[in-house]
Scaffold this motif. Structure first.
Motif, short mmCIF file in Angstrom:
data_model
loop_
_atom_site.label_atom_id
_atom_site.label_comp_id
_atom_site.label_asym_id
_atom_site.label_seq_id
_atom_site.Cartn_x
_atom_site.Cartn_y
_atom_site.Cartn_z
N HIS A 30 0.83 -1.20 0.00
CA HIS A 30 0.00 0.00 0.00
C HIS A 30 0.87 1.26 0.00
O HIS A 30 0.96 1.97 -0.99
CB HIS A 30 -0.94 -0.02 1.22
CG HIS A 30 -1.70 1.24 1.42
ND1 HIS A 30 -1.89 1.80 2.65
CD2 HIS A 30 -2.33 2.06 0.53
CE1 HIS A 30 -2.60 2.91 2.53
NE2 HIS A 30 -2.89 3.08 1.25
N ARG A 31 1.56 1.49 1.11
CA ARG A 31 2.37 2.70 1.24
C ARG A 31 3.82 2.41 1.62
O ARG A 31 4.56 3.31 1.97
CB ARG A 31 1.74 3.63 2.28
CG ARG A 31 0.36 4.17 1.90
CD ARG A 31 0.45 5.44 1.08
NE ARG A 31 1.03 6.50 1.86
CZ ARG A 31 0.41 7.22 2.79
NH1 ARG A 31 -0.87 6.97 3.06
NH2 ARG A 31 1.02 8.17 3.46
N GLY A 32 4.19 1.13 1.57
CA GLY A 32 5.59 0.78 1.78
C GLY A 32 6.02 0.62 3.22
O GLY A 32 7.22 0.60 3.50
N ALA A 33 5.08 0.51 4.14
CA ALA A 33 5.47 0.30 5.54
C ALA A 33 6.10 -1.08 5.70
O ALA A 33 5.78 -2.02 4.98
CB ALA A 33 4.24 0.41 6.45
N THR A 34 7.03 -1.19 6.67
CA THR A 34 7.57 -2.49 7.01
C THR A 34 6.45 -3.34 7.59
O THR A 34 5.77 -2.93 8.53
CB THR A 34 8.71 -2.36 8.04
OG1 THR A 34 9.76 -1.57 7.46
CG2 THR A 34 9.25 -3.72 8.43
N CYS A 91 -0.55 -5.32 8.09
CA CYS A 91 0.25 -4.11 8.24
C CYS A 91 -0.34 -3.25 9.37
O CYS A 91 -1.55 -3.00 9.41
CB CYS A 91 0.26 -3.32 6.93
SG CYS A 91 1.21 -1.78 7.02
N ALA A 92 0.52 -2.79 10.26
CA ALA A 92 0.06 -2.00 11.41
C ALA A 92 -0.30 -0.57 11.03
O ALA A 92 -0.86 0.16 11.85
CB ALA A 92 1.15 -1.97 12.48
N VAL A 143 -3.84 -10.38 -6.27
CA VAL A 143 -2.60 -11.14 -6.46
C VAL A 143 -1.47 -10.19 -6.86
O VAL A 143 -0.37 -10.23 -6.32
CB VAL A 143 -2.78 -12.25 -7.52
CG1 VAL A 143 -1.44 -12.92 -7.81
CG2 VAL A 143 -3.80 -13.27 -7.03
N GLN A 144 -1.79 -9.31 -7.82
CA GLN A 144 -0.77 -8.36 -8.27
C GLN A 144 -0.29 -7.46 -7.14
O GLN A 144 0.87 -7.10 -7.07
CB GLN A 144 -1.35 -7.50 -9.41
CG GLN A 144 -0.35 -6.48 -9.96
CD GLN A 144 -0.97 -5.59 -11.03
OE1 GLN A 144 -2.11 -5.83 -11.46
NE2 GLN A 144 -0.25 -4.58 -11.45
N TYR A 145 -1.21 -7.10 -6.23
CA TYR A 145 -0.84 -6.25 -5.11
C TYR A 145 -0.62 -7.05 -3.82
O TYR A 145 -0.70 -6.51 -2.73
CB TYR A 145 -1.89 -5.15 -4.92
CG TYR A 145 -1.74 -4.06 -5.97
CD1 TYR A 145 -0.84 -3.02 -5.79
CD2 TYR A 145 -2.47 -4.12 -7.15
CE1 TYR A 145 -0.68 -2.05 -6.76
CE2 TYR A 145 -2.33 -3.15 -8.13
CZ TYR A 145 -1.42 -2.11 -7.92
OH TYR A 145 -1.26 -1.15 -8.88
#
Length: 371
Positions: A80-84, A99-100, A127-129
Motif C-alpha cells: 500500500h504505502r511501503g510500511a515495514t 500491516c500496522a 494477487v498483483q498487489y
C-alpha cells in the motif's frame, strides 16, 4: 587484480575495498541481492504461520511457512504505502500478516485478502498487489533465498561449491545435516568487513599463532595449511585426541552415515558469499554471515547434533567451546585488521603468502562481481 603463478607473494585487495561505503553498496546489490543467500534454519519455522525477518543485502525479507508446509520468502514491505510489514525478528501469525499502518492484510501465500474499504476497489488485483516473492530453496535443513528475478542455478553455485571442495556432493550427505538438531546457536556482532571474515576462514596461516586449542586437536593446522586448501582433504585429529572438543576429550554420538575415511577428520567448506560449513564426526557447525555495514557483520553460528543427543540433554559445552573459542579468536583478529584498512600504509593493500594464494581467487571473484 591478476595473481601471479611465479611470485611467492601476491597482492591483496586495496584497503578501500574494506572501508568504502560505495563498494559495499555494490556488493550488496551485485552479490548478496543476486546470489543464493542462506537465511534461516528450517526448524526455526516449525509450523504454518511461523516467520523470521532477515536482512539480505539492503532488503528486509520475511521468511515464513505456508499452510501446505512449504516455505515462502517475501519482501517485508506492504504494497500500500511501503510500511515495514513485520517489525519483529521472529514470531507466529494464525492466518495472515497485517500491516500496522492501514491494516492491509495478506494470507500466508502473500495474497492481499483484506483492507479497509477493499470492496470499493473492485479493480484492485489482489494477487498483483500481494506481497512480492523471492525465490526459495531448502537444503541441508536451511532456507536459502535469492532476490534476483532470475536466480543462478542452485546446483552450480551452492551445491557445486560443496562438490568442488569435497570432490563429491555425496560426501556431505553422510552427515545428514538436514536431519540434525540445533544444540546451540551463538550470534556474534563483528566490527569488521565481511571479506575479512571470509579470508580468515579460508586460510590457516594464522592458526599456530591464535588457535592453540584448535591446533592441539588438529596438529597439521600448525603448519599453516587450511583443510579446504586441498580438494577432498580433511584435517586429521591428533594421535591422542578422542573428539572435536576443547580439551580433546571424547565427543558425542557419531553421526551414523559418517564413513571410516571421514572419521576423526575435520572438513571446512566455504559457500560464497556468506556460508561456512564445518564437518566433524559427531556434529556440524554452520556459520551464516549477515553483512550489515562496510565495517559490521553479524555471524550466526549453529552447532548441529543428532536429535537424540539434543533431546537427551547431553552436555555439549566442551564440544561447543572449541569452535566458540576459534570464532572469538578469529573475529578479534578481523576487528584488529578493520581499522588499519583505512591507513595510508594499506592503500595499495598487503600480500598473500603461498599458503594463502587461493584467497587471491576470492579477491578476483569479488572484483568481477562488483565490476
Amino acid at each position: 587484480m591478476t595473481t601471479s603463478t611465479t611470485s611467492s607473494v601476491i597482492p591483496t585487495l586495496p584497503g578501500r575495498y574494506y572501508t568504502d561505503p560505495e563498494i559495499f553498496a555494490l556488493e550488496q546489490r551485485n552479490i548478496f541481492e543476486t546470489m543464493w543467500f542462506c537465511a534461516v534454519r528450517s526448524s526455526d519455522l516449525p509450523k504454518p504461520g511461523a516467520f523470521k525477518t532477515v536482512q539480505v543485502g539492503t532488503e528486509s525479507m520475511l521468511i515464513s511457512r505456508a499452510r501446505d508446509g512449504s516455505v515462502r520468502a517475501f519482501f517485508n514491505v506492504c504494497r500500500h504505502r511501503g510500511a515495514t510489514l513485520c517489525t519483529e525478528e521472529s514470531g507466529e501469525v494464525k492466518r495472515a500478516f497485517q500491516c500496522a499502518y492501514h491494516a492491509w492484510t495478506y494470507d500466508l501465500d502473500g495474497k492481499l485478502i483484506a483492507a479497509p474499504n477493499l470492496t470499493k476497489m473492485a479493480d484492485l488485483d489482489r494477487v498483483q498487489y500481494g506481497l512480492v516473492k523471492a525465490h526459495v530453496r531448502e537444503w541441508l535443513g536451511y532456507v536459502w533465498v535469492c532476490l534476483a528475478d532470475e536466480p543462478p542455478p542452485f546446483e552450480r553455485d551452492v551445491q557445486g561449491a560443496v562438490a568442488e571442495r569435497l570432490g563429491s556432493l555425496d560426501l556431505i550427505d553422510n552427515y545428514d545435516v538436514a536431519g540434525l538438531s540445533v544444540g546451540r546457536r551463538i550470534v556474534y556482532d563483528v566490527k569488521a568487513n565481511w571479506k575479512l571474515i571470509v579470508e580468515n576462514f579460508m586460510e590457516c596461516y594464522h592458526c599456530a599463532t591464535i588457535h592453540p586449542e584448535l591446533t592441539e586437536v588438529l596438529p597439521e593446522f600448525a603448519d599453516g595449511f587450511a583443510a579446504q586448501y586441498f580438494v577432498g582433504h580433511g584435517a586429521e585429529f591428533g594421535e591422542r585426541i578422542e573428539g572435536f572438543t576443547v580439551d580433546g576429550s571424547a565427543g558425542l554420538n557419531r553421526i551414523p552415515g559418517v564413513t571410516e575415511d571421514q572419521d576423526r577428520r575435520y572438513y571446512a567448506i566455504t559457500i560464497k558469499p556468506q556460508v561456512f560449513i564445518n564437518l566433524v564426526p559427531d556434529h556440524v557447525i554452520l556459520h551464516r554471515m549477515f553483512p550489515l555495514a562496510v565495517d559490521r557483520t553479524v555471524v550466526e553460528c549453529d552447532w548441529l547434533y543428532l536429535p537424540d543427543v539434543v533431546a537427551g540433554g547431553k552436555d555439549l559445552d566442551k564440544s561447543v567451546e572449541l569452535f566458540h573459542r576459534v570464532n572469538e579468536q578469529d573475529f578479534d583478529a578481523c576487528e584488529r585488521c578493520q581499522p588499519a584498512m583505512s591507513s595510508r600504509t594499506y592503500r595499495e593493500g598487503g600480500v598473500l603468502v603461498p599458503s594463502e594464494h587461493h584467497i587471491g581467487a576470492f579477491h578476483e571473484w569479488v572484483q568481477d562481481r562488483i565490476g
